[in-house]
Design an enzyme around this catalytic site. Sequence first.
Site, PDB file in Angstrom:
ATOM      1  N   LYS A  60       0.829  -1.220   0.000  1.00 28.43           N
ATOM      2  CA  LYS A  60       0.000   0.000   0.000  1.00 28.43           C
ATOM      3  C   LYS A  60       0.864   1.271   0.000  1.00 28.43           C
ATOM      4  O   LYS A  60       0.430   2.319  -0.461  1.00 28.43           O
ATOM      5  CB  LYS A  60      -0.947  -0.022   1.197  1.00 28.43           C
ATOM      6  CG  LYS A  60      -1.946  -1.183   1.166  1.00 28.43           C
ATOM      7  CD  LYS A  60      -2.671  -1.346   2.499  1.00 28.43           C
ATOM      8  CE  LYS A  60      -3.649  -2.516   2.493  1.00 28.43           C
ATOM      9  NZ  LYS A  60      -4.271  -2.736   3.821  1.00 28.43           N
ATOM     10  N   TYR A  99      -2.429   0.415  11.606  1.00 31.09           N
ATOM     11  CA  TYR A  99      -3.876   0.335  11.883  1.00 31.09           C
ATOM     12  C   TYR A  99      -4.189   0.744  13.325  1.00 31.09           C
ATOM     13  O   TYR A  99      -3.651   1.741  13.800  1.00 31.09           O
ATOM     14  CB  TYR A  99      -4.416  -1.084  11.579  1.00 31.09           C
ATOM     15  CG  TYR A  99      -3.912  -1.586  10.274  1.00 31.09           C
ATOM     16  CD1 TYR A  99      -4.351  -1.009   9.081  1.00 31.09           C
ATOM     17  CD2 TYR A  99      -2.961  -2.591  10.189  1.00 31.09           C
ATOM     18  CE1 TYR A  99      -3.869  -1.436   7.863  1.00 31.09           C
ATOM     19  CE2 TYR A  99      -2.471  -3.031   8.971  1.00 31.09           C
ATOM     20  CZ  TYR A  99      -2.931  -2.439   7.821  1.00 31.09           C
ATOM     21  OH  TYR A  99      -2.449  -2.867   6.626  1.00 31.09           O
ATOM     22  N   VAL A 139       0.232  -8.471   6.701  1.00 26.63           N
ATOM     23  CA  VAL A 139      -0.128  -9.734   7.376  1.00 26.63           C
ATOM     24  C   VAL A 139       0.768 -10.905   6.965  1.00 26.63           C
ATOM     25  O   VAL A 139       0.626 -11.994   7.521  1.00 26.63           O
ATOM     26  CB  VAL A 139      -1.601 -10.177   7.186  1.00 26.63           C
ATOM     27  CG1 VAL A 139      -2.552  -9.368   8.012  1.00 26.63           C
ATOM     28  CG2 VAL A 139      -1.991 -10.245   5.748  1.00 26.63           C
TER      29      VAL A 139
END
Length: 310
Positions: free
Chosen positions: A74, A246, A264
């Site tokens: 990202k 996050y 992840v």
Amino acid sequence: MTRELSKDYLDQLVADVHALAADDPNVWGAPASYIPELAHIDPAQFAISVALEDGMILSAGDCDVPFSIQSISKVFTLSIALGRVGDTLWRRVGREPSGNPFDSVMKLEQEKGKPRNPFINAGAIVTTDALLSGHAPKEALSEIIHFVRAAAEDDDIHINKTVAASEKATGYRNLALAHYLRSYGNLDNEPDFTLGVYYHQCAIEMTTVQLARAGRFLASLNDVPKLIAPAKVRSLNALMMTCGQYDGSGEFAFRVGLPSKSGVGGGLLVIVPHRGSIAIWSPGLDSHGNSLMGTYAAERLSRDLGWGVF
Ligand code: DON
């Protein structure tokens, strides 16, 4: 007392991680289980690489094992999108931490389809959608992989299609997010197309050596590929500091004090402004979906070397 970075220092860090795990195997955490291809990866692996201004890279542990970069991608898609569509992206995606898990749909309804930031899944899907518009999915993916290879100055970086297919097969949460975004008019392309690109960008595999090299453009170093404008480097670091982990971002800033992005797959990219770029990999995760031993190592390194920005 601050210590000096050296190969011996990193070897000791790796030895300490393995010693902790020898006492209690639970310290590794468990790999992501919702992507079947990642679920069976051995959690007892650890690698660290540090890329410095002078081009030197110091590494220790399993630094030549490619891993799935997942959400770390990202950072690269956001870099490309900010170059392509500039500040108009911020009409579609916010710049605030969400305080919710990376795949949460909750705030999307409350905030009428505008994701809180570009690193939670909803915001990253919008970012990828912006890259896809006007292109075939293959072209968008090719742009992404070329950007990553240019950043790392290494062409031997590839997409694991089995991992992408594995995530697509069980990607109900992301499908829901994409449909939700589309229902609010915040997705230009069909959900299947945008998600196809998104799953493939997440399935890029890199070693810590490659990822550390690829992160150097975010550390404002001289003599590295100038891939984005300096003002955008600053924006990306601010977003990585506030949203890169996050709902674990506050805790990470507290413990490590450096901009970062997790995935992840157990990867962690940490930027040390004006000094270098650190990549860490250990596949076992904490409750936020961030690498457990990776975070431990980032905290130790930042404290030992006095590299935190605060
Ligand atoms: O969309 C997903 O759920 C994954 N491809 C990426 C999520 C992720 O890496 C979250 N990071 N810690």
